[in-house]
Design a protein around this motif. Structure first.
Motif, PDB file in Angstrom:
ATOM      1  N   GLU A 171      -1.409   1.879 -16.655  1.00  0.00           N
ATOM      2  CA  GLU A 171      -2.095   0.960 -17.577  1.00  0.00           C
ATOM      3  C   GLU A 171      -2.170  -0.416 -16.927  1.00  0.00           C
ATOM      4  OE1 GLU A 171      -1.737  -0.818 -22.137  1.00  0.00           O
ATOM      5  OE2 GLU A 171      -0.245   0.609 -21.360  1.00  0.00           O
ATOM      6  N   VAL A 172      -3.408  -1.002 -16.882  1.00  0.00           N
ATOM      7  CA  VAL A 172      -3.635  -2.323 -16.293  1.00  0.00           C
ATOM      8  C   VAL A 172      -4.139  -3.266 -17.389  1.00  0.00           C
ATOM      9  CG1 VAL A 172      -4.043  -1.444 -13.971  1.00  0.00           C
ATOM     10  CG2 VAL A 172      -5.947  -1.671 -15.555  1.00  0.00           C
ATOM     11  N   SER A 173      -4.228  -4.553 -17.031  1.00  0.00           N
ATOM     12  CA  SER A 173      -4.521  -5.576 -18.051  1.00  0.00           C
ATOM     13  C   SER A 173      -5.998  -5.689 -18.375  1.00  0.00           C
ATOM     14  CB  SER A 173      -4.000  -6.932 -17.568  1.00  0.00           C
ATOM     15  OG  SER A 173      -4.609  -7.289 -16.333  1.00  0.00           O
ATOM     16  N   ASP A 174      -6.888  -5.251 -17.495  1.00  0.00           N
ATOM     17  CA  ASP A 174      -8.333  -5.442 -17.715  1.00  0.00           C
ATOM     18  C   ASP A 174      -8.978  -4.099 -18.027  1.00  0.00           C
ATOM     19  OD1 ASP A 174     -10.929  -6.263 -17.817  1.00  0.00           O
ATOM     20  OD2 ASP A 174     -10.926  -7.289 -15.881  1.00  0.00           O
ATOM     21  N   GLU A 175      -9.637  -4.028 -19.173  1.00  0.00           N
ATOM     22  CA  GLU A 175     -10.274  -2.772 -19.565  1.00  0.00           C
ATOM     23  C   GLU A 175     -11.484  -2.439 -18.712  1.00  0.00           C
ATOM     24  OE1 GLU A 175     -11.260  -3.073 -23.627  1.00  0.00           O
ATOM     25  OE2 GLU A 175      -9.193  -3.235 -24.355  1.00  0.00           O
ATOM     26  N   THR A 176     -12.102  -3.437 -18.112  1.00  0.00           N
ATOM     27  CA  THR A 176     -13.350  -3.202 -17.365  1.00  0.00           C
ATOM     28  C   THR A 176     -13.112  -2.751 -15.934  1.00  0.00           C
ATOM     29  OG1 THR A 176     -13.443  -5.534 -16.714  1.00  0.00           O
ATOM     30  CG2 THR A 176     -14.506  -4.927 -18.783  1.00  0.00           C
ATOM     31  N   VAL A 177     -11.861  -2.820 -15.455  1.00  0.00           N
ATOM     32  CA  VAL A 177     -11.584  -2.457 -14.059  1.00  0.00           C
ATOM     33  C   VAL A 177     -11.617  -0.932 -13.895  1.00  0.00           C
ATOM     34  CG1 VAL A 177      -9.820  -2.481 -12.258  1.00  0.00           C
ATOM     35  CG2 VAL A 177     -10.274  -4.540 -13.600  1.00  0.00           C
ATOM     36  N   VAL A 206      -0.423  23.654 -11.970  1.00  0.00           N
ATOM     37  CA  VAL A 206      -0.050  23.098 -10.677  1.00  0.00           C
ATOM     38  C   VAL A 206       0.274  24.214  -9.689  1.00  0.00           C
ATOM     39  CG1 VAL A 206       1.628  21.619  -9.504  1.00  0.00           C
ATOM     40  CG2 VAL A 206       0.793  21.008 -11.789  1.00  0.00           C
ATOM     41  N   LYS A 207      -0.210  24.004  -8.474  1.00  0.00           N
ATOM     42  CA  LYS A 207       0.023  24.945  -7.378  1.00  0.00           C
ATOM     43  C   LYS A 207       0.824  24.254  -6.292  1.00  0.00           C
ATOM     44  CE  LYS A 207      -4.361  27.342  -8.176  1.00  0.00           C
ATOM     45  NZ  LYS A 207      -5.643  27.753  -7.556  1.00  0.00           N
ATOM     46  N   PRO A 208       1.424  25.038  -5.380  1.00  0.00           N
ATOM     47  CA  PRO A 208       2.211  24.395  -4.312  1.00  0.00           C
ATOM     48  C   PRO A 208       1.397  23.443  -3.473  1.00  0.00           C
ATOM     49  CG  PRO A 208       2.760  26.722  -4.471  1.00  0.00           C
ATOM     50  CD  PRO A 208       1.606  26.515  -5.383  1.00  0.00           C
ATOM     51  N   GLU A 209       0.082  23.728  -3.292  1.00  0.00           N
ATOM     52  CA  GLU A 209      -0.714  22.829  -2.451  1.00  0.00           C
ATOM     53  C   GLU A 209      -1.010  21.492  -3.148  1.00  0.00           C
ATOM     54  OE1 GLU A 209      -3.455  26.061  -4.165  1.00  0.00           O
ATOM     55  OE2 GLU A 209      -1.466  25.931  -3.186  1.00  0.00           O
ATOM     56  N   ASP A 210      -0.707  21.382  -4.431  1.00  0.00           N
ATOM     57  CA  ASP A 210      -0.926  20.097  -5.134  1.00  0.00           C
ATOM     58  C   ASP A 210       0.178  19.093  -4.847  1.00  0.00           C
ATOM     59  OD1 ASP A 210      -3.249  20.973  -6.342  1.00  0.00           O
ATOM     60  OD2 ASP A 210      -2.183  21.884  -8.048  1.00  0.00           O
ATOM     61  N   GLU A 211       1.222  19.548  -4.193  1.00  0.00           N
ATOM     62  CA  GLU A 211       2.306  18.623  -3.893  1.00  0.00           C
ATOM     63  C   GLU A 211       1.833  17.586  -2.877  1.00  0.00           C
ATOM     64  OE1 GLU A 211       7.068  18.849  -2.794  1.00  0.00           O
ATOM     65  OE2 GLU A 211       5.754  20.547  -2.416  1.00  0.00           O
ATOM     66  N   GLY A 212       2.249  16.283  -3.060  1.00  0.00           N
ATOM     67  CA  GLY A 212       1.862  15.224  -2.137  1.00  0.00           C
ATOM     68  C   GLY A 212       1.990  13.844  -2.770  1.00  0.00           C
ATOM     69  N   ASP A 213       1.489  12.828  -2.034  1.00  0.00           N
ATOM     70  CA  ASP A 213       1.519  11.441  -2.506  1.00  0.00           C
ATOM     71  C   ASP A 213       0.181  11.108  -3.151  1.00  0.00           C
ATOM     72  OD1 ASP A 213       4.082  10.969  -1.578  1.00  0.00           O
ATOM     73  OD2 ASP A 213       3.364  10.412   0.428  1.00  0.00           O
ATOM     74  N   TYR A 214       0.232  10.645  -4.411  1.00  0.00           N
ATOM     75  CA  TYR A 214      -0.972  10.279  -5.166  1.00  0.00           C
ATOM     76  C   TYR A 214      -1.008   8.752  -5.341  1.00  0.00           C
ATOM     77  CZ  TYR A 214      -1.815  15.196  -6.208  1.00  0.00           C
ATOM     78  OH  TYR A 214      -2.087  16.522  -6.101  1.00  0.00           O
ATOM     79  N   THR A 215      -2.200   8.198  -5.126  1.00  0.00           N
ATOM     80  CA  THR A 215      -2.380   6.732  -5.154  1.00  0.00           C
ATOM     81  C   THR A 215      -3.574   6.381  -6.048  1.00  0.00           C
ATOM     82  OG1 THR A 215      -1.531   6.582  -2.899  1.00  0.00           O
ATOM     83  CG2 THR A 215      -2.713   4.646  -3.772  1.00  0.00           C
ATOM     84  N   PHE A 216      -3.416   5.326  -6.856  1.00  0.00           N
ATOM     85  CA  PHE A 216      -4.524   4.778  -7.663  1.00  0.00           C
ATOM     86  C   PHE A 216      -4.856   3.387  -7.120  1.00  0.00           C
ATOM     87  CE2 PHE A 216      -5.950   2.067 -11.193  1.00  0.00           C
ATOM     88  CZ  PHE A 216      -7.127   2.728 -11.524  1.00  0.00           C
ATOM     89  N   VAL A 217      -6.114   3.139  -6.738  1.00  0.00           N
ATOM     90  CA  VAL A 217      -6.566   1.863  -6.169  1.00  0.00           C
ATOM     91  C   VAL A 217      -7.574   1.235  -7.130  1.00  0.00           C
ATOM     92  CG1 VAL A 217      -7.665   0.718  -4.230  1.00  0.00           C
ATOM     93  CG2 VAL A 217      -6.198   2.726  -3.833  1.00  0.00           C
ATOM     94  N   PRO A 218      -7.260   0.111  -7.790  1.00  0.00           N
ATOM     95  CA  PRO A 218      -8.242  -0.566  -8.658  1.00  0.00           C
ATOM     96  C   PRO A 218      -9.361  -1.168  -7.811  1.00  0.00           C
ATOM     97  CG  PRO A 218      -5.996  -1.314  -9.134  1.00  0.00           C
ATOM     98  CD  PRO A 218      -5.945  -0.559  -7.847  1.00  0.00           C
ATOM     99  N   ASP A 219     -10.583  -1.063  -8.321  1.00  0.00           N
ATOM    100  CA  ASP A 219     -11.731  -1.625  -7.598  1.00  0.00           C
ATOM    101  C   ASP A 219     -11.675  -3.143  -7.638  1.00  0.00           C
ATOM    102  OD1 ASP A 219     -12.518   0.938  -7.251  1.00  0.00           O
ATOM    103  OD2 ASP A 219     -14.073   0.925  -8.823  1.00  0.00           O
ATOM    104  N   GLY A 220     -11.845  -3.743  -6.429  1.00  0.00           N
ATOM    105  CA  GLY A 220     -11.910  -5.201  -6.353  1.00  0.00           C
ATOM    106  C   GLY A 220     -10.569  -5.881  -6.294  1.00  0.00           C
ATOM    107  N   HIS A 221      -9.482  -5.161  -6.192  1.00  0.00           N
ATOM    108  CA  HIS A 221      -8.160  -5.774  -6.136  1.00  0.00           C
ATOM    109  C   HIS A 221      -7.390  -5.184  -4.970  1.00  0.00           C
ATOM    110  CE1 HIS A 221      -8.502  -7.832 -10.043  1.00  0.00           C
ATOM    111  NE2 HIS A 221      -9.203  -6.756 -10.394  1.00  0.00           N
ATOM    112  N   ALA A 222      -6.629  -6.065  -4.277  1.00  0.00           N
ATOM    113  CA  ALA A 222      -5.960  -5.667  -3.038  1.00  0.00           C
ATOM    114  C   ALA A 222      -4.551  -5.162  -3.315  1.00  0.00           C
ATOM    115  CB  ALA A 222      -5.940  -6.839  -2.058  1.00  0.00           C
TER     116      ALA A 222
END
Length: 1177
Positions: free
Chosen positions: A463-469, A502-518
């Motif tokens: 959950e982030v602070s801006d609904e439009t992001v 979920v399958k064994p191949e689903d294991e891994g690192d998941y990342t969420f990147v907001p658009d326009g923010h570093a």
């Protein structure tokens, strides 16, 4: 009234034509003598006098006379330039005056400025006069008409009307060119006519002009059409055509007296929109009916709009609730006669009822600046930082009208939109500030690591602070796409990634990147492989918390209001019974269910069914291999240690889970304002009582104006301290402050608002602090008000003192003093003290003003000195019965002894009253008498030192009557009188006599001479045959003597029939050598003050007087002025200097001899206060 200033300049391009409704453009040149029409005449006030010479009267009824020079009506030829000038005196004005130029009714010429119309403004700093000029360039015929100039300054207003006439510049066929050059002046001045060039045309034949002396040319011109004027003027030899037109124009203005109307309507009236007006006429016949017309149409009574009244000979038309549709021409018709007028309806100024309010928004948000005006549909102008706003191509600004409300809408605000926005009407303006902030994206809930089993569902949620992001999900650096098992959702501020089955191949690192923010959010998905081994029939229960990566004593953090879900994997065969306990560790729970220490709550499950349940919000359920404990809407009371116990016949297992409930903090406490400045304040508050279970990150502050409802945020990033300085406020406006507390969970509710406060700055320091007086135990200080007071009122002054060698400042008085002087008493003699003064207002004390050095508390010996006022240095003259109040200041310390005496004897209390103080003495006589005249001596003494002064009082009264008035001789129509001066001159010089005569028949007295100085007189021009008596009054400074002296005998004037033979006598020689009757007196004067030397001389014939200085003739020097009046000679020396001292001599010479008198003049230098002080030291 000064003449209009007209400047002839080189013609340039003609200006653009104005609106047709306000500028009349004739098809042909108008007849020069035609009277101005009513449509072209500006509207005078209803009670204004009729216009003279074509000048319209002023339309304003309440003028304040701001103009020192008004623009005057002028004339110009087509293609030429003309300048109208108005001057305003700004000495009595608080702000710069505003001038507007109008043409016709209300057409503002400011919008027409350019190459065709120019306006100038000049300011004379020496005379404080503003000069406003309106220049019309390259005039056209349609520029002619009525103009108006208005000047205003706050509550003052003035206006002036003037006319512009534009003449065609073309030659007339058949017109004798010599007539134009032979123009003669009507007033006989050479400059009023033009040059005569007839000598250049001597070879041409003169045009024969017929002159008929018996024909009245003015009667012919009055009845002739305007097209024949030039022909008639040429025929009868009228060379001054323009002067003829002006005279004819005045003649045509004389209207014939109406037979039907005794009093007609004024040429025009003016009324404010919404008000009512009453038009009144007076008719000759009280029974006659009248008709009222509006723009030629008859007015019928409809409702309460029009009211017709008839009272005697008066007829009234009342128009209620005037609107712009009532702006028309009105006519009253009586039989075949009518009178017309024009009504002008003026709109009232549009006022701003609700002002704009300051706003602070985030970047990209929509902004609405709203105000409310006093009239619907009014036009307003929006400005940003002084630049007018318009609808541009990108539709960034939108202007909305809703009745009286006007809204400026800014879509997607940016940092460039910051500034001051102003809405203006013709009656006022309002300003507000817009701040646009760019807030960083905040993460309210981050994604967490997951460990799931095969076929289960994995949900990553943040959950982030801006609904439009928006954002993108990645797995091991590769973007995740939605498919049948993977679902990506974005609802408000929540972003979810859901993976079904979920399958064994689903294991891994998941990342969420907001658009326009570093930055990014990362979590790991762990796949749990379930191995199925052979389990014996009897398997003791086991709690598998390690498989979730947790320790047996783990801490679970949950946000208040969210669901608390404890999912505990368990094993055991047969299925174990699960017991959940809160408030006590599992090791203290007995196998038989008995409770040790009284746990707060317990929940038991057996074979998947709840045996006991302590709270309706708590749900306990079990599945194969799992036991789930759920609390809906966790709050602070749910925080604690939760113990789980699993039992079956093969054994039991226990685990403790520490649950911590975190929440937003409580509001901050005790918000108070520590201090205020000119545009700032310092606010302080206490931390919240409960921090929500998480450390306080900082605080967010808001402010608002007391009369506003909108709170403006002052900071977006949490402020770490509990003291904050708020800036950019308006001095003199009341504000309130409130504070929010912020932790990692969120923001608290706002604190209670602070007490209203007003940002004000302390005053500047008082000036001019000095010691006024000092004694052994007291000191008197004085100072002046600070130069800058500020928006808050001055509350008073605080005075403090500090002993030498210490830093402690002691208040001299309790509280504050309103005066700019203070006497501090009860001080110790000999102490060295330093004093300072501070001014106080709402903002607190100002900077102190301190004496230059320490002061020793000890009285200083001061020699006595009497300061005689200038008016008492010469004889004080009073009338009998007047009150005498003589105040003479003196100095001296300690207090001197004061003694009054008269003629060497002390004054008795019954004779005069004496009142003494430390600095002056008063001699008071309530009612003067002649006995009070004399010389009064004043003595001021301190020990053996004294000073003296004297005052001469002269009490004057009316003189007595003259004595021994008798008739010396009577001859012809003349009578010679003689008398003696009165014995009592009233204690002042007799200035003259009044001689009166009376006929014995009527005994009416007539004055013959007044202020007659001699004691003998000849009364002439008497009437023969009458018998006269005479009387004489004496005159002095006070007035006439109470009683006259009357002749005992009478004088009879013989009739002319009796011949009078004058006696023969030898002519007497009256010549007399000059002799000074009053000499010059030696004088001592002060340099810089005018001095006079006076003497008197007699001699027959009148002697010639010459003045000398040091035997040098000074008759022709400008510094000296010689006066001679009735034998009294006066030499006035203007502002003498030290070099003007010497011997002055006056010499009188005539044919019989000469006489000389001289005196010495001493010029003393001026002694200034500084020199006097040095002498005292």
């Amino acid at each position: 009234m000064p003449e209009p200033v007209k400047k002839a300049e080189v013609p340039v391009e003609a200006p653009a034509d104005g609106p047709k409704e306000s500028i009349v453009e004739p098809e042909a040149p108008p007849p020069p003598v035609a009277a101005p029409t009513e449509a072209q005449t500006p509207a005078p006030a209803p009670d204004a006098p009729p216009a003279e010479d074509g000048q319209p009267p002023d339309t304003r009824q309440d003028l304040t006379g701001l103009f020192t020079e008004k623009p005057q009506s002028g004339e110009v030829t087509v293609g030429e330039n003309i300048t109208f000038v108005a001057k305003v005196n700004a000495e009595s004005l608080l702000k710069k005056p505003t001038v507007k130029w109008f043409k016709g009714k209300w057409m503002d010429l400011a919008s027409k400025s350019g190459k065709h119309l120019q306006q100038k403004e000049l300011y004379d700093r020496n005379n404080k006069i503003y000069t406003f000029e309106m220049q019309i360039i390259s005039a056209k015929p349609n520029f002619a008409g009525g103009y108006r100039c208005e000047v205003s300054s706050r509550d003052k207003f003035d206006s002036c009307n003037f006319e512009l006439a534009v003449h065609e510049a073309r030659a007339v066929e058949g017109f004798d060119i010599r007539a134009a050059f032979r123009r003669t002046s009507t007033d006989g001045k050479e400059d009023s006519g033009e040059l005569d060039f007839s000598t250049l045309l001597k070879k041409r034949e003169n045009v024969q002009m017929s002159s008929e002396p018996d024909v009245d040319v003015w009667e012919i011109l009055r009845d002739a059409p305007s097209s024949e004027y030039q022909k008639i003027a040429f025929q009868y030899g009228i060379t001054d055509l323009r002067g003829m037109l002006k005279r004819l124009k005045k003649m045509k203005k004389e209207e014939k007296k109406s037979a039907a109307f005794l009093k007609k309507l004024d040429p025009a009236y003016q009324v404010t929109k919404g008000h009512k007006i009453k038009l009144a006429i007076e008719v000759a016949n009280p029974d006659v009916d009248v008709k009222w017309l509006k723009n030629g149409q008859e007015i019928h009574p409809t409702g309460s709009k029009y009211i017709f009244e008839s009272v005697g000979n008066m007829r009234y038309l009342t128009i209620n609730h005037c609107s712009l549709s009532d702006d028309a021409a009105y006519c009253c018709v009586v039989g075949d006669e009518k009178c017309t007028t024009e009504l002008f309806v003026k709109e009232p100024p549009v006022m701003i009822v609700k002002n704009l309010e300051d706003q602070m928004v985030m970047k990209g948000e929509r902004v609405e600046l709203e105000c409310e005006v006093s009239e619907e549909g009014a036009n307003v102008k929006w400005e940003k930082d002084g630049v007018e706003l318009t609808r541009d191509e990108s539709f960034k600004y939108r202007f909305k009208k809703d009745g009286c409300k006007h809204v400026l809408i800014i879509n997607e605000a940016t940092k460039e939109d910051c500034g001051h926005y102003t809405v203006k009407t013709n009656g006022g303006e309002s300003m507000a500030e817009l701040l646009v902030q760019e807030k960083e994206l905040e993460v309210y809930q981050s994604i967490a690591d997951l460990t799931v089993k095969a076929k289960d569902q994995a949900v990553f949620k943040c959950e982030v602070s801006d609904e439009t992001v928006r954002g993108t999900w990645y797995k091991n650096g590769v973007e995740v796409k939605s498919d049948a098992r993977v679902n990506i959702t974005h609802i408000g501020r929540i972003h979810k990634l859901t993976i079904d089955e979920v399958k064994p191949e689903d294991e891994g690192d998941y990342t969420f990147v907001p658009d326009g923010h570093a930055f990014n959010l990362s979590a790991k998905l762990n796949f749990l492989e379930v191995k199925i081994d052979y389990v014996p029939r009897q398997d003791p229960p086991k709690i598998h918390l390690d498989c979730m990566g947790r320790t047996p004593e783990s801490t679970i953090v949950v946000v208040a209001g969210n669901k608390l879900r404890l999912d505990v994997p368990i094993t055991g065969d047969p299925a174990p019974t699960v017991v959940w306990t809160k408030g006590e560790k599992a090791s203290s729970v007995k196998p038989d269910g008995e409770e040790k220490g009284g746990p707060a709550s317990s929940w038991t499950l057996k074979d998947g069914e709840v045996i006991t349940e302590g709270d309706s919000r708590v749900h306990v359920e079990t599945t194969k291999g799992h036991c789930v404990f759920t609390i809906e809407g966790a709050d602070r009371q749910d925080e604690g240690i939760y113990s789980v116990v699993v039992r079956n016949p093969a054994g039991e297992d226990t685990a403790d889970i520490n649950v911590k409930v975190v929440d937003v903090p409580d509001p901050p406490q005790a918000v108070k304002i520590l201090s205020v400045g000119e545009d700032s304040c310092v606010v302080q508050w206490d931390p919240p009582q409960f921090d929500g279970g998480q450390p306080i990150i900082g605080y967010v502050l808001e402010r608002k104006k007391t009369k506003s409802y909108r709170w403006m945020r002052l900071n977006f990033d949490p402020y770490p301290d509990t003291t904050y300085e708020a800036k950019r406020m308006i001095e003199g406006v009341a504000y309130e402050m409130r504070v929010y507390a912020v932790n990692s969970i969120g923001m608290s509710r706002h604190s209670p608002a602070s007490q209203p406060f007003v940002p004000v700055a302390p005053t500047s320091a008082p000036i001019g602090l000095c010691v006024d007086d000092i004694s052994d135990t007291s000191i008197s200080l004085k100072w002046r008000r600070p130069e800058r007071i500020g928006a808050a009122e001055l509350e008073g002054y605080g005075v403090e003192y500090c002993k030498e060698g210490t830093d402690e400042w002691i208040p001299a008085i309790e509280g504050l003093t309103d005066r700019t002087s203070l006497i501090i008493r009860d001080l110790t003699t000999g102490d060295k003290l330093q004093f300072r003064v501070r001014a106080y207002n709402m903002a607190g004390p100002s900077a102190p003003t301190t004496l230059a050095q320490h002061v020793t508390i000890r009285e200083i010996m001061q020699r006595p000195k009497i300061w005689v006022p200038r008016n008492l240095r010469q004889t004080l003259i009073k009338k009998v019965g007047d009150t005498v109040n003589i105040v003479i200041p003196f100095q001296g310390k300690p207090r001197p002894k004061v003694t009054w005496s008269k003629d060497g004897e002390p004054l008795l209390p019954t004779f005069a009253c004496v009142r003494n103080s430390d600095v002056d003495t008063i001699l008071f006589i309530r009612k003067t008498d002649r006995k009070h005249s004399g010389k009064y001596d004043l003595q001021v003494q301190i020990e053996n030192v004294e000073d003296t002064a004297s005052v001469t009082l002269q009490v004057v009264d009316l003189p007595g009557s003259p004595e021994a008035l008798k008739i010396i001789d009577v001859w012809g129509f003349n009578v010679a009188l003689e008398w003696k001066p009165p014995k009592d001159n009233g204690n002042c010089e007799i200035t003259g006599y009044t001689i009166q005569k009376a006929d014995k028949k009527t005994m009416e007295w007539y004055t013959v001479y007044e202020q007659y100085r001699r004691t003998h007189s000849v009364v002439s021009d008497l009437i023969m045959g009458n018998e006269y008596i005479f009387r004489v009054f004496a005159i002095n400074l006070v007035g006439l003597s109470p009683e006259p002296c009357t002749t005992k005998d009478s004088a009879y004037i013989q009739k002319t029939g009796i011949a009078y033979k004058p006696p023969s006598h030898k002519e007497h020689d009256f010549s007399e050598a000059p002799k000074f009757t009053h000499p010059l007196v030696n004088r001592s004067v002060i340099a810089g003050y005018n001095a006079t030397l006076s003497c008197s001389v007699r001699g027959i014939p009148k002697p010639k007087v010459t003045w000398y200085k040091n035997k040098m003739d000074i008759s022709n020097e400008a510094k000296y002025r010689m006066l001679s009046k009735q034998g009294v000679l006066t030499l006035e020396i203007r502002k003498p200097c030290l070099f003007d001292g010497g011997v002055y001599m006056c010499k009188a010479v005539n044919d019989s001899g000469e006489d000389v008198v001289e005196c010495k003049l001493e010029v003393r230098p001026q002694i200034f206060k500084e020199e006097k002080k040095e002498e005292k030291k």
